[in-house]
Motif scaffolding. Structure first.
Motif, PDB file in Angstrom:
ATOM      1  N   SER A 153      24.336 -11.979  40.405  1.00  0.00           N
ATOM      2  CA  SER A 153      23.742 -13.194  39.969  1.00  0.00           C
ATOM      3  C   SER A 153      22.229 -12.975  39.870  1.00  0.00           C
ATOM      4  O   SER A 153      21.691 -12.264  40.344  1.00  0.00           O
ATOM      5  CB  SER A 153      24.312 -14.207  41.150  1.00  0.00           C
ATOM      6  N   ALA A 154      21.594 -14.291  39.425  1.00  0.00           N
ATOM      7  CA  ALA A 154      20.395 -14.296  39.316  1.00  0.00           C
ATOM      8  C   ALA A 154      19.717 -14.087  40.765  1.00  0.00           C
ATOM      9  O   ALA A 154      18.761 -13.489  41.143  1.00  0.00           O
ATOM     10  CB  ALA A 154      19.853 -15.627  38.633  1.00  0.00           C
ATOM     11  N   ARG A 155      20.134 -14.800  41.792  1.00  0.00           N
ATOM     12  CA  ARG A 155      19.704 -14.901  43.194  1.00  0.00           C
ATOM     13  C   ARG A 155      19.776 -13.351  43.946  1.00  0.00           C
ATOM     14  O   ARG A 155      19.084 -13.081  44.544  1.00  0.00           O
ATOM     15  CB  ARG A 155      20.647 -15.821  44.032  1.00  0.00           C
ATOM     16  N   GLU A 156      21.069 -12.592  43.597  1.00  0.00           N
ATOM     17  CA  GLU A 156      21.401 -11.301  44.110  1.00  0.00           C
ATOM     18  C   GLU A 156      20.214 -10.420  43.304  1.00  0.00           C
ATOM     19  O   GLU A 156      19.801  -9.452  44.356  1.00  0.00           O
ATOM     20  CB  GLU A 156      22.734 -10.862  43.726  1.00  0.00           C
ATOM     21  N   ALA A 157      20.067 -10.657  42.067  1.00  0.00           N
ATOM     22  CA  ALA A 157      18.802  -9.681  41.557  1.00  0.00           C
ATOM     23  C   ALA A 157      17.413  -9.938  42.274  1.00  0.00           C
ATOM     24  O   ALA A 157      16.714  -9.062  42.379  1.00  0.00           O
ATOM     25  CB  ALA A 157      18.639  -9.955  40.110  1.00  0.00           C
ATOM     26  N   GLU A 158      17.070 -11.165  42.520  1.00  0.00           N
ATOM     27  CA  GLU A 158      15.921 -11.536  43.045  1.00  0.00           C
ATOM     28  C   GLU A 158      15.975 -10.900  44.533  1.00  0.00           C
ATOM     29  O   GLU A 158      14.846 -10.409  44.776  1.00  0.00           O
ATOM     30  CB  GLU A 158      15.950 -13.097  43.140  1.00  0.00           C
ATOM     31  N   ILE A 159      16.953 -10.893  45.215  1.00  0.00           N
ATOM     32  CA  ILE A 159      16.969 -10.176  46.659  1.00  0.00           C
ATOM     33  C   ILE A 159      16.877  -8.833  46.492  1.00  0.00           C
ATOM     34  O   ILE A 159      15.948  -8.183  47.002  1.00  0.00           O
ATOM     35  CB  ILE A 159      18.317 -10.866  47.286  1.00  0.00           C
ATOM     36  N   LEU A 160      17.315  -8.186  45.667  1.00  0.00           N
ATOM     37  CA  LEU A 160      17.101  -6.809  45.429  1.00  0.00           C
ATOM     38  C   LEU A 160      15.882  -6.354  45.004  1.00  0.00           C
ATOM     39  O   LEU A 160      15.201  -5.538  45.414  1.00  0.00           O
ATOM     40  CB  LEU A 160      18.161  -6.322  44.333  1.00  0.00           C
ATOM     41  N   GLU A 161      15.231  -7.176  43.790  1.00  0.00           N
ATOM     42  CA  GLU A 161      13.734  -7.143  43.710  1.00  0.00           C
ATOM     43  C   GLU A 161      13.077  -7.049  44.990  1.00  0.00           C
ATOM     44  O   GLU A 161      11.892  -6.287  44.862  1.00  0.00           O
ATOM     45  CB  GLU A 161      13.411  -8.037  42.638  1.00  0.00           C
ATOM     46  N   ALA A 162      13.276  -8.027  45.698  1.00  0.00           N
ATOM     47  CA  ALA A 162      12.437  -8.014  46.907  1.00  0.00           C
ATOM     48  C   ALA A 162      12.726  -7.035  48.001  1.00  0.00           C
ATOM     49  O   ALA A 162      11.772  -6.531  48.647  1.00  0.00           O
ATOM     50  CB  ALA A 162      12.720  -9.421  47.639  1.00  0.00           C
ATOM     51  N   LEU A 163      13.922  -6.705  48.085  1.00  0.00           N
ATOM     52  CA  LEU A 163      14.160  -5.386  49.074  1.00  0.00           C
ATOM     53  C   LEU A 163      13.373  -4.176  48.622  1.00  0.00           C
ATOM     54  O   LEU A 163      13.095  -3.255  49.405  1.00  0.00           O
ATOM     55  CB  LEU A 163      15.636  -5.320  49.153  1.00  0.00           C
ATOM     56  N   ALA A 164      13.293  -4.229  47.010  1.00  0.00           N
ATOM     57  CA  ALA A 164      12.680  -2.892  46.478  1.00  0.00           C
ATOM     58  C   ALA A 164      11.214  -2.905  46.889  1.00  0.00           C
ATOM     59  O   ALA A 164      10.549  -1.677  46.738  1.00  0.00           O
ATOM     60  CB  ALA A 164      12.738  -2.888  45.010  1.00  0.00           C
ATOM     61  N   THR A 165      10.585  -3.755  47.487  1.00  0.00           N
ATOM     62  CA  THR A 165       9.336  -3.863  47.674  1.00  0.00           C
ATOM     63  C   THR A 165       9.228  -3.279  49.138  1.00  0.00           C
ATOM     64  O   THR A 165       8.086  -3.214  49.694  1.00  0.00           O
ATOM     65  CB  THR A 165       8.536  -5.167  47.809  1.00  0.00           C
ATOM     66  N   GLY A 166      10.341  -3.113  49.839  1.00  0.00           N
ATOM     67  CA  GLY A 166      10.035  -2.852  51.416  1.00  0.00           C
ATOM     68  C   GLY A 166      10.197  -4.066  52.362  1.00  0.00           C
ATOM     69  O   GLY A 166      10.126  -3.632  53.351  1.00  0.00           O
TER      70      GLY A 166
END
Length: 213
Positions: A153-166
């Motif tokens: 989902s768009a929200r799940e992708a947002e969370i993954l993108e944020a996690l990718a920053t550490g």
């Protein structure tokens, strides 16, 4: 009557090349170009107050550096000026970007390396309010529709993108204005979709599948 276009891209060389391409077509008139989301919103307000009015179409890059990105700018632009169409013109074909841009109100999504004829055709279609997508983008959306159980989902992708920053779960929650428990719930769901059991594995698989950058 020509199509009045505003370009939003933070790379001056890219803007110059795109402007030359567009202005070689007598059906298109570039009325403004800006390098940030904030500048785009301000300039659009200015144009809307002139006798000629707002442009018909905004060509929107997604990665705009400092300030709101192209997706957030598109969302705010469409809310303030719903009659103005937005065509995402970008180098990114990640699922999260495609879905995010379309959910924000973009009429179309094309890649910058599209053939000149295809890009000009996309401008014509988007300005008329008709959806237009690059072939590569169409394939990604078809894959998403045919495998809905594994699509993020768009929200799940947002969370993954944020996690990718550490970022930690708490930092992600704060950035997205949701609770930490909500972040954890989303993580459980996306781990299941990706077939993994850790954030490191989730990020690796998501990048391999080009679900995030």
């Amino acid at each position: 009557m020509s199509i009045r276009v505003m370009m939003v891209d933070d790379h001056p060389v890219v803007r110059a090349g795109l402007r030359a391409l567009l202005e070689a077509d007598e059906r298109v008139e570039v009325v403004a170009e800006v390098d940030s989301g904030e500048a785009a919103l301000a300039r659009l307000d200015e144009l809307a107050a002139t006798p000629d009015g707002a442009p018909d179409l905004v060509l929107m890059d997604l990665n705009l550096g400092v300030g709101p990105d192209g997706i957030e700018t598109t969302r705010r632009l469409r809310a303030a000026h719903p009659a103005v169409q937005v065509l995402a013109v970008t180098t990114f074909d990640d699922e999260a970007d495609i879905v995010g841009a379309l959910e924000a109100g973009a009429t179309g999504y094309v890649l910058k390396d599209s053939p000149t004829e295809a890009l000009l055709a996309a401008v014509q279609e988007a300005a008329a309010g008709r959806s237009v997508l690059s072939p590569e983008v169409q394939q990604r959306l078809i894959a998403r529709m045919t495998s809905p159980g594994t699509a993020l989902s768009a929200r799940e992708a947002e969370i993954l993108e944020a996690l990718a920053t550490g970022a930690t779960n708490r930092e992600v929650a704060k950035a997205l204005f949701i609770s930490e428990s909500t972040v954890k719930t989303h993580l459980v769901h996306l781990y299941d979709k990706l077939g993994v059991d850790s954030r490191t594995a989730a990020l690796r698989v998501a990048r391999e599948r080009r679900l995030i950058r």
